[in-house]
Design an enzyme around this catalytic site. Sequence first.
Site, PDB file in Angstrom:
ATOM      1  N   ASP A  94      39.886  41.833  39.773  1.00 61.94           N
ATOM      2  CA  ASP A  94      38.720  42.019  38.908  1.00 61.94           C
ATOM      3  C   ASP A  94      38.041  43.334  39.285  1.00 61.94           C
ATOM      4  O   ASP A  94      38.385  43.965  40.296  1.00 61.94           O
ATOM      5  CB  ASP A  94      37.766  40.839  39.108  1.00 61.94           C
ATOM      6  CG  ASP A  94      36.757  40.684  37.984  1.00 61.94           C
ATOM      7  OD1 ASP A  94      36.886  41.381  36.957  1.00 61.94           O
ATOM      8  OD2 ASP A  94      35.836  39.867  38.137  1.00 61.94           O
ATOM      9  N   GLU A 146      38.165  48.619  36.979  1.00 62.13           N
ATOM     10  CA  GLU A 146      38.143  49.718  36.003  1.00 62.13           C
ATOM     11  C   GLU A 146      38.185  51.125  36.643  1.00 62.13           C
ATOM     12  O   GLU A 146      38.761  52.022  36.004  1.00 62.13           O
ATOM     13  CB  GLU A 146      36.921  49.578  35.107  1.00 62.13           C
ATOM     14  CG  GLU A 146      36.973  48.420  34.145  1.00 62.13           C
ATOM     15  CD  GLU A 146      36.782  47.065  34.829  1.00 62.13           C
ATOM     16  OE1 GLU A 146      37.309  46.070  34.318  1.00 62.13           O
ATOM     17  OE2 GLU A 146      36.127  47.019  35.886  1.00 62.13           O
ATOM     18  N   ASP A 193      34.191  39.718  30.331  1.00 59.19           N
ATOM     19  CA  ASP A 193      32.956  38.933  30.439  1.00 59.19           C
ATOM     20  C   ASP A 193      32.324  38.690  29.070  1.00 59.19           C
ATOM     21  O   ASP A 193      31.361  39.361  28.667  1.00 59.19           O
ATOM     22  CB  ASP A 193      31.961  39.645  31.357  1.00 59.19           C
ATOM     23  CG  ASP A 193      32.436  39.686  32.795  1.00 59.19           C
ATOM     24  OD1 ASP A 193      33.359  38.938  33.147  1.00 59.19           O
ATOM     25  OD2 ASP A 193      31.865  40.473  33.582  1.00 59.19           O
TER      26      ASP A 193
END
Length: 799
Positions: A405, A408, A483
């Site tokens: 997670d 990015e 999300d």
Amino acid sequence: MITNTELEYKGNLYPNQIINFKQDVDKFYFTTENGVVLQITVLRNSALRFRYATENVFEPDFSYAISEVASRGYSSLEVDETATEYLILTSKLKVLVDKKTLRIQISDLEGNIINEDEIGFHWEENYEYGGNTVKMSKITQNAESFFGMGDKATHSNLKGKRVNNWCMDQYAYAKDQDPLYKAVPFYTGLHKNMAYGIFFDNTFRTYFDFAHEKRHVTSFWADGGEMNYYFFYGPEMSKVIMGYTNLTGTPELPPMWAMGYHQSKWSYFPESNVKALARKFRKLKIPCDALYLDIDYMDGFRCFTWDKKKFPDPKRMMAELNEDGFKTVVMIDPGIKIDKDYWVYQEAMEKGYFCKRGDGPYMKGKVWPGECNFPDFTNPEVRKWWAELYKEFMSELGVHAVWNDMNEPAVMEVPTKTAPLDTRHNYDGYPCTHRKAHNVYGMQMVRATYEGIKKYVYPKRPFVITRAAYAGTQRYSSTWTGDNVATWEHLWLANVQVQRMCMSGMSFVGSDIGGFAEQPNGELFARWIQLGVFHPFCRVHSSGDHGDQEPWSFDSDVTDIVRKFIELRYQLLPYLYTMFWKYSKYGEPMVKPLVYFDQEDPQTHFRTDEFIFGEHILVCPVQEPNSQGRRMYMPRGNWYNYWDDSMVVGGKEQWVDADIDIIPLFVKEGAIIPKFPVQQYVGELVIKQLDLEVYYKSGIENSSFYEDDQDGYEYNKGNYSYRSFKLNGKENSLAIQQFKDGDFVPSYTSFRLNLHGLPFTIESVEVDNEVVPLNQVKPNGNNVIEVVKNFTQVLIKGK
């Protein structure tokens, strides 16, 4: 026609006339007077690559996106020259290169234009960073539609939209918010029943304008790098998608348990709560294969550590969970806490594995542990080191899978939400800044994770999940849509985003069922489960801030509905496993929008809700509250209502009843669907008999069924079973032929054929040309027949 000379304004530069041409086997080079070089490579008869260099110099030819095993080769290739153009001919395509402007026109052999340049390639000097902003503009054809582009939270047809690609942490994102977590610069165009695809392989921030600024122009451009794009021709959309997926790669088969139902939240702790969660699943007989541990299992959010107060003996806990059929999946983020007493931080500092800023200091950013440094996953040495960090987790403690997670990479408390653009990266020996490496950072992190997991769960298969991705990440990982929010609008978005991801080469995808942010009511949760069980990755995940989202968190009626649909998923696992095998082997999307299923029908070009699950099941989720049904579009053909076997004729929109315990679900006539008995987890039961749901059709229909031992690599050595079925229905008979390949021997010895829609009463049954007494083949009623699993032909006759 406007000439390129007339268009040299506003800082844009354009190629002028061609002064040199040469061919090198499958490559063609066109050089212009002002130093532009166009390289056209013929990859296959219907796949081409276009690269443009300025100042006569190409950049190093390196890509993270392209699979090492992508298919190459063509059957014919010719080149011709006229006074005004060069002509390249394959067995499928004709490519014209204009001598004055370097513009491209691509048509089929009958002369139908598939795609052509408007201005074509042009560029602008980037005086702030150096290099070029590279641009391409194409003519938008009449009634053209556009699909793909990864996880965009917008209508499935991108006509009239402008989007950009920059992997971004977007908590509780809104409809039409852009960019999101993934950068997949690939789209499919469709006009006049001709489909083509363009993949702009450029890892800088890229932009796409689908007839937004100008109705007749589609354009794409990047903040840096090279104008480098691939062109795929169908004319069927399926060939375009599979061509792109072949180029960027497919995953190996995951273990079947990865396709089961998974339960997650931020966060389940301490151990007693995790064990109580597991007990409740088994007590309520709600199937589940995996439980997830979010960042709170760690010691101060330090990756590869455990909080020994919350989890005093993780090895014992995970072994006990495994005994009861639960796999354990843990979160690992990229940010490494700056802590001189933390062994992972020490090793990375000693080896020089953290990213640095342009002027030398280490790149720092705040994430969950506080201030962190970030490994440079574009460095192959760092990837190898990172892979080895998983040894203890997988080999010694018994973790089953890993979830990457925040990759990015997400950075808190800065407006950009990510690393500074001057951050330096190795980029596998082609040093660059974060401007170029940002979009592949998460991809290379999960690549390293995948390599470590694969090594240390061997001889089992790896299962890895990532949030951030660039084109080709599907080779390493599954993913989800990030999300989202517990709203009806986000239920609609989840449906569209998963379809779009499957059209973008990434089929192992799902959403946070029920919504990550905020809290769903029971009705929304039930409707989301009904959709989520028909997504390749099926996981409930929530922030935990607003209450629980377990199947029993609402009233008993909702719990019963949730159980019903999770059980349906487990029954359909052999069908889903076959879907995944086809995706892995051929690049066929597991979830197909209606436009993919029937591009000839213009009604499908703007449908967002309905989709085909695999090849034979039509799904249409209910996406509004207080609904007892909905209008939906039935694609052409005849469809059985899954719930009552009533026949529906397609090719039109119609009302379908669907109370809270029903999702509109239809099966294509002629389909043969394999089904397991309900299990509480994959592998719980030794299956003695397998159901085949057989849907009568007047005519011929083909179905298939793939199986192996559900984990491990023996299938690569021939230990698999691939059964293809040919159904042929006539007025008074139904014949089913079976063709089998592979050496795998399943546990069951017979099939139970559940016959749907027979237009006659059964009078006789022949199995492999031998008449079988009816009292032996119909123990459960007129339309249920038991046959040996390796039959060659079943012939059912009636009157």
